[in-house]
Design an enzyme around this catalytic site. Structure first.
Site, PDB file in Angstrom:
ATOM      1  N   CYS A  63     -33.874   3.164  14.515  1.00  0.00           N
ATOM      2  CA  CYS A  63     -35.011   2.235  14.517  1.00  0.00           C
ATOM      3  C   CYS A  63     -35.733   2.438  13.194  1.00  0.00           C
ATOM      4  CB  CYS A  63     -35.894   2.424  15.753  1.00  0.00           C
ATOM      5  SG  CYS A  63     -36.755   4.005  15.887  1.00  0.00           S
TER       6      CYS A  63
ATOM      7  N   HIS B  12     -27.005  24.703  18.224  1.00  0.00           N
ATOM      8  CA  HIS B  12     -27.841  25.419  19.187  1.00  0.00           C
ATOM      9  C   HIS B  12     -28.231  24.579  20.400  1.00  0.00           C
ATOM     10  CE1 HIS B  12     -29.431  28.861  16.422  1.00  0.00           C
ATOM     11  NE2 HIS B  12     -28.124  28.713  16.344  1.00  0.00           N
TER      12      HIS B  12
ATOM     13  N   HIS C 191     -27.299  30.166  24.105  1.00  0.00           N
ATOM     14  CA  HIS C 191     -27.431  28.726  23.831  1.00  0.00           C
ATOM     15  C   HIS C 191     -27.030  27.898  25.057  1.00  0.00           C
ATOM     16  CE1 HIS C 191     -28.401  29.721  19.843  1.00  0.00           C
ATOM     17  NE2 HIS C 191     -27.177  29.926  19.389  1.00  0.00           N
TER      18      HIS C 191
ATOM     19  N   THR D 234     -38.237   4.479  12.418  1.00  0.00           N
ATOM     20  CA  THR D 234     -38.493   5.897  12.149  1.00  0.00           C
ATOM     21  C   THR D 234     -37.517   6.841  12.846  1.00  0.00           C
ATOM     22  OG1 THR D 234     -39.925   5.944  14.083  1.00  0.00           O
ATOM     23  CG2 THR D 234     -40.983   5.483  11.944  1.00  0.00           C
TER      24      THR D 234
ATOM     25  N   ASP E 267     -32.702  -1.132  16.835  1.00  0.00           N
ATOM     26  CA  ASP E 267     -33.587  -2.290  16.973  1.00  0.00           C
ATOM     27  C   ASP E 267     -33.517  -3.083  15.668  1.00  0.00           C
ATOM     28  OD1 ASP E 267     -35.207  -0.977  15.150  1.00  0.00           O
ATOM     29  OD2 ASP E 267     -36.995  -0.930  16.422  1.00  0.00           O
TER      30      ASP E 267
HETATM   31  C1  RB5 Z   1     -40.600  -1.465  14.837  1.00  0.00           C
HETATM   32  O1  RB5 Z   1     -41.521  -2.050  13.981  1.00  0.00           O
HETATM   33  C2  RB5 Z   1     -40.789   0.044  14.871  1.00  0.00           C
HETATM   34  O2  RB5 Z   1     -41.965   0.346  15.566  1.00  0.00           O
HETATM   35  C3  RB5 Z   1     -39.594   0.705  15.496  1.00  0.00           C
HETATM   36  O3  RB5 Z   1     -38.457   0.390  14.770  1.00  0.00           O
HETATM   37  C4  RB5 Z   1     -39.602   2.219  15.551  1.00  0.00           C
HETATM   38  O4  RB5 Z   1     -39.864   2.779  14.304  1.00  0.00           O
HETATM   39  C5  RB5 Z   1     -40.358   2.848  16.623  1.00  0.00           C
HETATM   40  O5  RB5 Z   1     -40.377   4.078  16.778  1.00  0.00           O
END
Ligand code: RB5
Length: 153
Positions: free
Chosen positions: A72, A105, A142, A74, A15
């Protein structure tokens, strides 16, 4: 040809928060000789992570030998989204050890990372470990456990 390693097929996406890291990682993986298909996004304009996660997931399901990489802010949102596919096993890795164990695994086929949490050098190390590690498919336990993942839900 005998002994020739198959080129790794990778579908990559991000994203807006992961766009810059995705560009850098794409170039890095291409330099290593991987066949990388970029499914977007292509600018830093705000977009919704489930959309690109769906595109990458669809491609990885369509090409069972392939891998996905999703970035993204996180790594969490793209992991949640792409793991909705029955045959996708995504790991949101923040260490190389997590990437290694997810391959060994869990036969992870998608790697997700967070550009707001992990810098590009660390991402490269995590990706290296992910791609150099094989699933321990000689280990019946596994194989059995991973097979069970596809039958949940
Ligand atoms: C975008 O601001 C953020 O929410 C997205 O990149 C991501 O971290 C969502 O999990």
């Amino acid at each position: 040809m005998i002994g020739e390693k198959k080129k790794k097929l990778v579908f990559i996406g991000a994203d807006h928060a992961g766009f810059k890291a995705k560009e850098d990682l794409k170039a890095y993986l291409q330099q290593k000789g991987f066949e990388v298909t970029d499914l977007g996004c292509f600018t830093e304009e705000s977009c919704d992570y489930p959309d690109v996660a769906r595109e990458v997931g669809e491609k990885v399901v369509e090409h069972p030998e392939s891998f996905g990489v999703l970035i993204c802010g996180t790594g969490i949102g793209v992991a949640m989204a792409v793991n909705k596919f029955k045959d996708i096993r995504a790991v949101n890795a923040v260490t190389a050890e997590m990437a290694e164990m997810a391959r060994k695994h869990n036969n992870a086929n998608v790697l997700t990372m967070g550009a707001r949490l992990t810098d590009i050098d660390a991402m490269k190390k995590i990706a290296d470990k992910f791609f150099e590690t094989d699933f321990e498919n000689g280990e019946e336990r596994h194989v059995r456990r991973v097979e069970k993942l596809s039958h949940i839900g």
